[in-house]
Design a protein around this motif. Structure first.
Motif, mmCIF file in Angstrom:
data_model
loop_
_atom_site.group_PDB
_atom_site.id
_atom_site.type_symbol
_atom_site.label_atom_id
_atom_site.label_comp_id
_atom_site.label_asym_id
_atom_site.label_seq_id
_atom_site.Cartn_x
_atom_site.Cartn_y
_atom_site.Cartn_z
ATOM 1 N N LEU A 38 0.804 -1.218 0.000
ATOM 2 C CA LEU A 38 0.000 0.000 0.000
ATOM 3 C C LEU A 38 0.839 1.272 0.000
ATOM 4 C CD1 LEU A 38 -2.548 -1.126 2.725
ATOM 5 C CD2 LEU A 38 -2.956 -0.970 0.263
ATOM 6 N N GLU A 39 2.096 1.165 0.405
ATOM 7 C CA GLU A 39 2.940 2.337 0.586
ATOM 8 C C GLU A 39 4.311 2.150 -0.050
ATOM 9 O OE1 GLU A 39 1.275 3.472 5.052
ATOM 10 O OE2 GLU A 39 3.226 2.505 4.865
ATOM 11 N N THR A 40 4.892 3.268 -0.415
ATOM 12 C CA THR A 40 6.293 3.326 -0.798
ATOM 13 C C THR A 40 6.860 4.562 -0.129
ATOM 14 O OG1 THR A 40 7.832 3.205 -2.658
ATOM 15 C CG2 THR A 40 5.895 4.623 -2.949
ATOM 16 N N ASP A 41 8.157 4.772 -0.223
ATOM 17 C CA ASP A 41 8.693 5.975 0.402
ATOM 18 C C ASP A 41 9.460 6.819 -0.602
ATOM 19 O OD1 ASP A 41 11.248 4.817 0.170
ATOM 20 O OD2 ASP A 41 11.431 4.374 2.295
ATOM 21 N N CYS A 42 9.827 7.999 -0.164
ATOM 22 C CA CYS A 42 10.484 8.970 -1.040
ATOM 23 C C CYS A 42 11.792 8.424 -1.588
ATOM 24 C CB CYS A 42 10.727 10.266 -0.274
ATOM 25 S SG CYS A 42 9.215 11.046 0.338
ATOM 26 N N THR A 53 -1.997 0.461 -14.919
ATOM 27 C CA THR A 53 -1.039 1.482 -14.498
ATOM 28 C C THR A 53 -1.020 1.621 -12.984
ATOM 29 O OG1 THR A 53 -1.409 2.717 -16.538
ATOM 30 C CG2 THR A 53 -0.425 3.931 -14.705
ATOM 31 N N LEU A 54 0.181 1.556 -12.401
ATOM 32 C CA LEU A 54 0.349 1.788 -10.972
ATOM 33 C C LEU A 54 0.483 3.288 -10.738
ATOM 34 C CD1 LEU A 54 0.921 1.010 -8.007
ATOM 35 C CD2 LEU A 54 3.337 0.715 -8.672
ATOM 36 N N PHE A 55 -0.344 3.819 -9.861
ATOM 37 C CA PHE A 55 -0.266 5.222 -9.474
ATOM 38 C C PHE A 55 0.363 5.323 -8.098
ATOM 39 C CE2 PHE A 55 -3.611 5.085 -12.596
ATOM 40 C CZ PHE A 55 -3.280 6.158 -13.410
ATOM 41 N N VAL A 56 1.270 6.268 -7.945
ATOM 42 C CA VAL A 56 1.853 6.600 -6.646
ATOM 43 C C VAL A 56 1.428 8.026 -6.355
ATOM 44 C CG1 VAL A 56 3.985 6.945 -5.350
ATOM 45 C CG2 VAL A 56 3.793 5.017 -6.941
ATOM 46 N N VAL A 57 0.737 8.211 -5.247
ATOM 47 C CA VAL A 57 0.174 9.511 -4.911
ATOM 48 C C VAL A 57 0.885 10.101 -3.699
ATOM 49 C CG1 VAL A 57 -2.082 8.978 -5.911
ATOM 50 C CG2 VAL A 57 -1.665 8.452 -3.509
ATOM 51 N N TYR A 58 0.990 11.422 -3.700
ATOM 52 C CA TYR A 58 1.545 12.106 -2.536
ATOM 53 C C TYR A 58 0.864 13.450 -2.356
ATOM 54 C CZ TYR A 58 4.414 15.246 -5.436
ATOM 55 O OH TYR A 58 4.845 16.195 -6.329
ATOM 56 N N ALA A 61 -3.487 12.584 -0.108
ATOM 57 C CA ALA A 61 -3.009 11.369 -0.771
ATOM 58 C C ALA A 61 -3.876 10.168 -0.400
ATOM 59 C CB ALA A 61 -1.548 11.108 -0.427
ATOM 60 N N ASP A 62 -4.330 10.123 0.841
ATOM 61 C CA ASP A 62 -5.229 9.037 1.254
ATOM 62 C C ASP A 62 -6.547 9.119 0.487
ATOM 63 O OD1 ASP A 62 -3.840 7.707 3.692
ATOM 64 O OD2 ASP A 62 -3.697 9.855 4.077
ATOM 65 N N ARG A 63 -7.059 10.341 0.331
ATOM 66 C CA ARG A 63 -8.302 10.526 -0.423
ATOM 67 C C ARG A 63 -8.123 10.094 -1.879
ATOM 68 N NH1 ARG A 63 -12.130 13.827 2.105
ATOM 69 N NH2 ARG A 63 -11.403 14.731 4.049
ATOM 70 N N ALA A 64 -6.985 10.478 -2.464
ATOM 71 C CA ALA A 64 -6.710 10.097 -3.853
ATOM 72 C C ALA A 64 -6.554 8.588 -3.983
ATOM 73 C CB ALA A 64 -5.445 10.800 -4.347
ATOM 74 N N ALA A 65 -5.835 7.982 -3.051
ATOM 75 C CA ALA A 65 -5.632 6.528 -3.097
ATOM 76 C C ALA A 65 -6.964 5.795 -2.981
ATOM 77 C CB ALA A 65 -4.679 6.096 -1.985
ATOM 78 N N LEU A 66 -7.827 6.273 -2.113
ATOM 79 C CA LEU A 66 -9.144 5.659 -1.964
ATOM 80 C C LEU A 66 -9.938 5.772 -3.261
ATOM 81 C CD1 LEU A 66 -11.380 4.336 -0.299
ATOM 82 C CD2 LEU A 66 -11.966 6.621 0.565
ATOM 83 N N LYS A 67 -9.935 6.950 -3.876
ATOM 84 C CA LYS A 67 -10.661 7.128 -5.139
ATOM 85 C C LYS A 67 -10.116 6.202 -6.213
ATOM 86 C CE LYS A 67 -12.620 11.705 -5.270
ATOM 87 N NZ LYS A 67 -12.598 12.986 -5.988
ATOM 88 N N LEU A 68 -8.799 6.147 -6.324
ATOM 89 C CA LEU A 68 -8.191 5.287 -7.346
ATOM 90 C C LEU A 68 -8.532 3.820 -7.098
ATOM 91 C CD1 LEU A 68 -4.804 7.164 -7.648
ATOM 92 C CD2 LEU A 68 -6.463 6.835 -9.499
ATOM 93 N N ALA A 69 -8.441 3.383 -5.857
ATOM 94 C CA ALA A 69 -8.771 1.993 -5.534
ATOM 95 C C ALA A 69 -10.233 1.690 -5.856
ATOM 96 C CB ALA A 69 -8.463 1.707 -4.068
ATOM 97 N N ARG A 70 -11.111 2.616 -5.541
ATOM 98 C CA ARG A 70 -12.535 2.411 -5.841
ATOM 99 C C ARG A 70 -12.794 2.380 -7.342
ATOM 100 N NH1 ARG A 70 -15.387 6.059 -1.074
ATOM 101 N NH2 ARG A 70 -15.306 4.421 0.504
ATOM 102 N N LEU A 71 -11.894 2.996 -8.117
ATOM 103 C CA LEU A 71 -11.994 2.948 -9.579
ATOM 104 C C LEU A 71 -11.313 1.695 -10.146
ATOM 105 C CD1 LEU A 71 -11.333 6.701 -10.437
ATOM 106 C CD2 LEU A 71 -13.502 5.450 -10.671
ATOM 107 N N LYS A 91 -0.389 3.163 -4.735
ATOM 108 C CA LYS A 91 0.411 3.208 -3.508
ATOM 109 C C LYS A 91 0.529 4.665 -3.082
ATOM 110 C CE LYS A 91 3.338 -0.850 -3.985
ATOM 111 N NZ LYS A 91 4.689 -1.352 -3.680
ATOM 112 N N LEU A 92 0.669 4.862 -1.792
ATOM 113 C CA LEU A 92 0.872 6.178 -1.233
ATOM 114 C C LEU A 92 2.360 6.376 -0.965
ATOM 115 C CD1 LEU A 92 -1.325 7.975 1.217
ATOM 116 C CD2 LEU A 92 1.022 7.627 1.920
ATOM 117 N N MET A 93 2.914 7.514 -1.392
ATOM 118 C CA MET A 93 4.305 7.833 -1.068
ATOM 119 C C MET A 93 4.300 8.513 0.295
ATOM 120 S SD MET A 93 7.231 10.032 -3.093
ATOM 121 C CE MET A 93 6.716 11.675 -2.560
#
Length: 137
Positions: free
Chosen positions: A25-29, A83-88, A97-107, A112-114
Motif C-alpha cells: 500500500l505504501e512506498t517511500d520517497c 497502471t500503478l499510481f503513486v500519490v503524494y 493522498a489518502d483521499r486520492a488513493a481511496l478514489k483510485l482503488a474504488r476505480l 500506492k501512497l508515497m
C-alpha cells in the motif's frame, strides 16, 4: 517488564503478513527517487493537492499534478487499467493522498501512497522541480 514488551510481539508469520500488506500500500520517497534515478519508472507519480500555482512553485520531479478532487473514471481512462499510481500530498499532516488513493482503488486502479509526501521528500534532501511541467530528477 517494559511498555515495549508488556504486549507480546506478534508471531513472525503475523508480522510478515502485516509488513507485506503495508508495503503493498505504501512506498517511500527514497524508493521513488531511486527508481527515477535508475530509469525504472514503472508508475505514474501524482501530486494530488494544491493549486497549479503551488505545483509550479515546487513539486517532486516527474510528478503530474492531478488534484484528488479531479480523479474520475473519465480522467483516469487516459492510462491503461494496469497502471500503478503513486500519490503524494503535502506531508504527514495532509490526507489528500489518502483521499486520492481511496478514489483510485474504488476505480479499480493499482495505487500506492508515497509516505512523507513533500515534507518527506525535503527531509531526504531530494531536489524539487519548478514550473508547470513534471520536470526530471
Amino acid at each position: 517488564m517494559s511498555f515495549v514488551s508488556e504486549i507480546p510481539a506478534a508471531s513472525p508469520e503475523v508480522a510478515a503478513a502485516h509488513f507485506a500488506a503495508r508495503l503493498s500500500l505504501e512506498t517511500d520517497c527514497a524508493d521513488v527517487a531511486a527508481a527515477m534515478q535508475a530509469g525504472q519508472v514503472d508508475f505514474v507519480l501524482l501530486q494530488v493537492v494544491g493549486s497549479p500555482q503551488a505545483y509550479a512553485r515546487r513539486h517532486v520531479p516527474g510528478a503530474l499534478h492531478l488534484r484528488h478532487a479531479d480523479i474520475t473514471a473519465e480522467r483516469m481512462a487516459s492510462w491503461p487499467a494496469e497502471t500503478l499510481f503513486v500519490v503524494y500530498c503535502a506531508g504527514p499532516h495532509c490526507n489528500g493522498a489518502d483521499r486520492a488513493a481511496l478514489k483510485l482503488a474504488r476505480l479499480g486502479r493499482p495505487v500506492k501512497l508515497m509516505i512523507g509526501g513533500i515534507t518527506g521528500w525535503a527531509d531526504e534532501g531530494l531536489p524539487f522541480a519548478e514550473g508547470p511541467e513534471p520536470g526530471r530528477l
